[in-house]
Design an enzyme around this catalytic site. Structure first.
Site, PDB file in Angstrom:
ATOM      1  N   TYR A 119       0.853  -1.196   0.000  1.00  0.00           N
ATOM      2  CA  TYR A 119       0.000   0.000   0.000  1.00  0.00           C
ATOM      3  C   TYR A 119       0.884   1.240   0.000  1.00  0.00           C
ATOM      4  O   TYR A 119       1.762   1.384   0.856  1.00  0.00           O
ATOM      5  CB  TYR A 119      -0.893  -0.004   1.245  1.00  0.00           C
ATOM      6  CG  TYR A 119      -1.765   1.237   1.353  1.00  0.00           C
ATOM      7  CD1 TYR A 119      -2.831   1.427   0.485  1.00  0.00           C
ATOM      8  CD2 TYR A 119      -1.503   2.218   2.308  1.00  0.00           C
ATOM      9  CE1 TYR A 119      -3.625   2.561   0.562  1.00  0.00           C
ATOM     10  CE2 TYR A 119      -2.299   3.356   2.390  1.00  0.00           C
ATOM     11  CZ  TYR A 119      -3.357   3.518   1.521  1.00  0.00           C
ATOM     12  OH  TYR A 119      -4.145   4.644   1.597  1.00  0.00           O
TER      13      TYR A 119
ATOM     14  N   ASP B 209       9.493   4.377  -0.098  1.00  0.00           N
ATOM     15  CA  ASP B 209       8.313   4.949   0.543  1.00  0.00           C
ATOM     16  C   ASP B 209       8.545   4.819   2.050  1.00  0.00           C
ATOM     17  O   ASP B 209       8.381   3.734   2.618  1.00  0.00           O
ATOM     18  CB  ASP B 209       7.057   4.190   0.111  1.00  0.00           C
ATOM     19  CG  ASP B 209       5.805   4.710   0.808  1.00  0.00           C
ATOM     20  OD1 ASP B 209       5.932   5.500   1.767  1.00  0.00           O
ATOM     21  OD2 ASP B 209       4.702   4.296   0.404  1.00  0.00           O
TER      22      ASP B 209
ATOM     23  N   LYS C 254       3.199  11.241   7.594  1.00  0.00           N
ATOM     24  CA  LYS C 254       2.906  10.838   8.977  1.00  0.00           C
ATOM     25  C   LYS C 254       3.728  11.576  10.036  1.00  0.00           C
ATOM     26  O   LYS C 254       3.462  12.731  10.297  1.00  0.00           O
ATOM     27  CB  LYS C 254       3.058   9.322   9.090  1.00  0.00           C
ATOM     28  CG  LYS C 254       2.120   8.604   8.075  1.00  0.00           C
ATOM     29  CD  LYS C 254       1.620   7.304   8.558  1.00  0.00           C
ATOM     30  CE  LYS C 254       0.922   6.490   7.496  1.00  0.00           C
ATOM     31  NZ  LYS C 254      -0.462   6.250   7.729  1.00  0.00           N
TER      32      LYS C 254
END
Ligand SMILES: Cc1ncc(COP(=O)(O)O)c(C=O)c1O
Length: 444
Positions: free
Chosen positions: A144, A245, A272
């Site tokens: 994801y 990522d 985040k």
């Protein structure tokens, strides 16, 4: 017990259903029959609208590295809110966060901010295409990377659509443009030789390989050093870029997963924790690539990157304080809490004779009610089909924790914050003993 003594949450859910499909704006917050509605967060705890306080072990899917409303983060946001909230001019606040992150991540010499990890990944993909003039992106099946059409290819491909892994064909996610899959080559996690063959075959058209070194959907088992070395070697040979990522995996090391793994990416997507709990995303990389692609001086940048809220001062201020607080000592302490939880959960499972696997690293902990389930998305999917009771056990575990003061990720994960104490970790471990032993009694 949930849901019986949660009338406040039930009433809010019924109200929400009238104005929002499924009652929310984010599918991950739902669990049946209705989710618990939050009213207040304080340190390691979140209190729901019915007055039940729980230890937060989700921490907004990782963004709250210091838990809720850390006084210094709150003070920075409050100060900034009273000074300058949004403006169509650059501010010193963004330079400060950029300097902190560039100093921290060896491969990041320059950075640009956005407002979500999805955007960070999307801008990394655009940068790679702009820099190389090529179209194809390779990524790992089941990983994801947010909601961008390209990054989302084959995140949850249905078994009926699995093709020969040697072909590397992807599947567009529902809602994405059907052409998205044609731009993506799909690799199988940790299949070194298969991945090498695919990258060599498509090398001339390959803009980048996108990889998350600790994929949540793959049970938080890390990408192997051999796989990552192969990606580094083959992208270099093909003239393609390697994108890490690190939206989630920045938690794995003070300098992110790259520092721990000893791999230097060309581009890194962030999000985040770098925003101190406020919305954030970023793309960073070598000065050569970042300047070639995004520098607008002397005309038009190769890749345009606007965004009304990019580098908004509130996020920048919260992010800078938060990252400063998350120094090496704080990182080590938090990783120690992660180790304590992993060890305690494994012991609780073993004491009850339960089949379970505890995974993760640093402040991320996974708990799966199965033994080994292989490396890839397909291995995991098959293992789930062969162990239908694993889902039921995960549900029992989640409900037990919810009823005993712990908010964990329903599929089986815990994401820690620096606000937690050893006593908080031990509370979870004690409850895990109870949950495993109830499961054993139910099975007998
Ligand atoms: C590895 C990874 N990349 C990208 C994203 C997308 O980030 P955001 O939810 O901020 O868009 C996530 C979110 O969970 C993620 O875990």
């Amino acid at each position: 017990m949930f849901p019986d003594d949660h009338p406040g949450s039930r009433a809010l859910f019924e109200r929400a259903l009238k104005v929002m499909p499924g009652g929310n704006s984010r599918h991950t917050v739902y669990f049946p029959p209705y989710p618990v509605y939050a009213a207040k967060g304080e340190g390691a705890r979140v209190t729901d609208v019915d007055g039940v306080s729980r230890l937060d072990f989700i921490n907004n899917y990782s963004s709250l590295i210091h838990g809720h409303c850390h006084p210094e983060v709150t003070a920075a946001i409050t100060r900034q809110a009273a000074t300058l909230q949004a403006v169509s001019l650059p501010t010193e606040a963004e330079i400060e966060l950029a300097e902190l992150l560039c100093a921290r991540l060896p491969s990041v010499e320059q950075i640009r901010f956005a407002n979500s990890g999805t955007e960070g990944v999307m801008m990394a993909i655009k940068a790679a295409r702009g820099f190389t003039g090529r179209r194809l992106i390779a990524k790992v099946e089941g990983a994801y990377h947010g909601s961008d059409d390209t990054a989302a290819v084959s995140t949850y491909p249905h078994p009926s659509k699995w093709s020969d892994p040697d072909e590397g064909r992807g599947v567009s996610e529902p809602g994405s443009g059907p052409g998205a899959a044609a731009d993506v080559i799909i690799l199988q996690m940790n299949d070194v030789e298969g991945g090498r063959r695919l990258i060599k075959r498509h090398g001339a058209e390959l803009a980048a390989v996108l990889v998350d070194p600790l994929v949540k959907n793959l049970g938080y088992r890390p990408a192997s050093p051999a796989f990552l070395e192969m990606l580094r070697e083959e992208t270099r040979a093909a003239g393609a870029l390697l994108i890490f990522d690190e939206v989630y995996s920045l938690r794995l090391g003070y300098g992110g997963a790259q520092e721990v793994l000893g791999v230097r990416a060309d581009l890194t997507a962030l999000g985040k924790i770098i925003g101190g709990g406020l919305p954030v995303g970023a793309v960073g990389g070598s000065a050569e690539i970042m300047t070639a692609v995004f520098d607008p001086r002397g005309g038009k940048a190769k890749v345009s990157h606007g965004g009304t809220y990019n580098a908004n001062p509130l996020t920048m201020a919260a992010g800078a304080v938060s990252m400063r607080l998350f120094d090496r000592a704080a990182f080590d302490r938090l990783s120690g809490l992660g180790d304590r939880l992993r060890k305690g959960l494994a012991e609780a499972a073993s004491a009850a004779g339960a089949t379970a696997r505890v995974t993760g690293a640093a402040s991320i902990v996974g708990l799966f009610h199965m033994s080994g389930s292989g490396e890839t998305f397909r291995d995991m999917a098959k293992a789930r089909m062969e162990n239908p009771e694993a889902g039921r056990k995960a549900e029992h575990f989640f409900r037990h924790m919810l009823d005993n003061g712990v908010l964990m990720g329903a599929p089986g994960f815990f994401v820690l914050s620096t606000a937690l104490t050893e006593a908080d970790i031990d509370h979870v471990i004690n409850e895990a003993h109870v949950a495993f032993s109830t499961l054993r009694k139910a099975a007998a």
